[in-house]
Write a protein that holds these residues in place. Structure first.
Motif, PDB file in Angstrom:
ATOM      1  N   GLN A  80      35.081  49.423  37.449  1.00  0.00           N
ATOM      2  CA  GLN A  80      34.879  49.689  36.031  1.00  0.00           C
ATOM      3  C   GLN A  80      33.596  49.042  35.542  1.00  0.00           C
ATOM      4  O   GLN A  80      32.895  49.595  34.684  1.00  0.00           O
ATOM      5  N   ARG A  81      33.230  47.868  36.088  1.00  0.00           N
ATOM      6  CA  ARG A  81      31.986  47.209  35.680  1.00  0.00           C
ATOM      7  C   ARG A  81      30.765  47.981  36.179  1.00  0.00           C
ATOM      8  O   ARG A  81      29.775  48.107  35.465  1.00  0.00           O
ATOM      9  N   ASP A 140      37.641  46.377  43.933  1.00  0.00           N
ATOM     10  CA  ASP A 140      38.865  46.597  43.162  1.00  0.00           C
ATOM     11  C   ASP A 140      38.545  47.384  41.891  1.00  0.00           C
ATOM     12  O   ASP A 140      37.384  47.643  41.558  1.00  0.00           O
ATOM     13  N   SER A 141      39.595  47.781  41.159  1.00  0.00           N
ATOM     14  CA  SER A 141      39.413  48.636  39.983  1.00  0.00           C
ATOM     15  C   SER A 141      38.589  47.964  38.895  1.00  0.00           C
ATOM     16  O   SER A 141      37.806  48.620  38.192  1.00  0.00           O
ATOM     17  N   GLU A 142      38.739  46.644  38.755  1.00  0.00           N
ATOM     18  CA  GLU A 142      37.970  45.933  37.739  1.00  0.00           C
ATOM     19  C   GLU A 142      36.484  45.967  38.053  1.00  0.00           C
ATOM     20  O   GLU A 142      35.646  46.199  37.173  1.00  0.00           O
ATOM     21  N   ALA A 143      36.144  45.773  39.332  1.00  0.00           N
ATOM     22  CA  ALA A 143      34.738  45.814  39.738  1.00  0.00           C
ATOM     23  C   ALA A 143      34.179  47.224  39.610  1.00  0.00           C
ATOM     24  O   ALA A 143      33.029  47.426  39.187  1.00  0.00           O
ATOM     25  N   PRO A 146      31.402  52.329  34.396  1.00  0.00           N
ATOM     26  CA  PRO A 146      32.454  52.382  33.379  1.00  0.00           C
ATOM     27  C   PRO A 146      32.630  53.793  32.799  1.00  0.00           C
ATOM     28  O   PRO A 146      31.668  54.548  32.662  1.00  0.00           O
TER      29      PRO A 146
END
Length: 307
Positions: free
Chosen positions: A52-53, A47-50, A56
């Motif tokens: 970004q981690r 997903d987008s959060e992963a 980034p």
């Protein structure tokens, strides 16, 4: 530096755009490669959060991406369409008052680049009676606003507080227009407008197709000795050169204009004042504890078009 804010806005916009472009063309593909490699290793989509981690986007690039479209739109609007200005003095009373905020139509007198101000597209020329914003010829870092009185080739005389104009004679004209006095009618001579403690006389004047108001201070004598002296003319007479304009303030005895420093070259023109979008009342009693730069009220009745 002339056009300081235009130059600053242009530079900041370009820098933000280059950072965004570098991030989109160079750094973003590398981030996508890292994300793809990680998804293949895990055998699942992230997903987008992963994402970004794992890869980034830098804060600088993210900020540039968010502000560049806004800066670009502001730059285009301010450079080629409309720019806000504040009236800093009483030289254009009663048409414009100190505390008025106006919009200047930049494309009225040609589209110019925001840094060097070279004309890119010719869109029009000033007409007699226009209220023009221009770079002050003796000090181009300053913006001045006055009314266009004389066009290229015109003969202008200001004698005994009366304006005379002999329009330029075009090659196609069989009979040149004569010198004529610019008619004015006294509207009021009461204490409505002041220069200090002196009540001013208000006149209606017709310049070309524009009817506007002017103010005269009856206590001020002739100032011919301070006038700009053009070679070959009388002290109170001027012949407007080619590609130049003669401008005057509507507050005739309280205006530093072409009578004192000469003509406005065409390349100094910024645009035409067309609209008052805000007007702050700045006067307050001496007993007030507030700083003088803080408005004391809003003059709602002044909002609208400029004549």
């Amino acid at each position: 530096m002339a056009n300081f804010y235009s130059v600053l806005l242009t530079v900041v916009t370009i820098v933000a755009g280059l950072i965004w472009l570098f991030d989109a063309k160079v750094l973003k593909p590398k981030r996508q490669q890292r994300i793809s490699a990680e998804e293949q290793r895990l055998q699942q989509s992230l997903d987008s959060e992963a994402q970004q981690r794992i890869a980034p986007q830098s804060n600088v690039a993210e900020f540039a991406q968010s502000v560049f479209p806004i800066l670009f739109v502001i730059l285009i609007l301010r450079s080629f369409f409309y720019e806000p200005f504040r009236i800093p003095s009483a030289s254009m009373m009663p048409t414009l008052l100190e505390g008025d905020f106006i919009l200047v139509e930049k494309f009225s007198y040609g589209l110019r680049d925001p840094i060097w101000r070279h004309e890119l597209i010719e869109t029009g020329k000033p007409e007699r009676g226009d209220i023009a914003v221009f770079k002050y010829p003796p000090e181009p870092t300053l913006d001045f606003i006055k009314r266009v009185v004389g066009l290229p080739g015109d003969r202008v005389i200001y004698r005994n507080k009366t304006l005379y104009i002999e329009p330029a004679c075009e090659d196609s004209q069989t009979e040149c227009p004569p010198l004529k006095v610019i008619a004015r009618n006294l509207v009021r001579a009461d204490a409505f407008y002041f220069n200090g403690a002196t009540p001013l006389q208000r006149f209606d004047e017709q310049l070309g197709s524009t009817e506007h108001a002017t103010l005269i201070d009856p206590t001020v004598g002739g100032r011919e000795r301070f006038y700009f002296q053009q070679q070959g003319t009388a002290r109170d007479e001027w012949i407007v050169p080619e590609a130049s304009y003669f401008v005057m303030g509507d507050n005739r005895d309280n205006s530093e204009d072409s009578r004192y420093w000469g003509f406005v070259p065409e390349e100094n023109l910024v645009g035409e004042a067309v609209f008052i979008w805000m007007s702050f009342e700045m006067e307050r009693p001496e007993s007030s504890w507030l700083p003088t730069w803080i408005p004391s009220g809003i003059r709602w009745e002044r909002l609208g078009g400029v004549d």
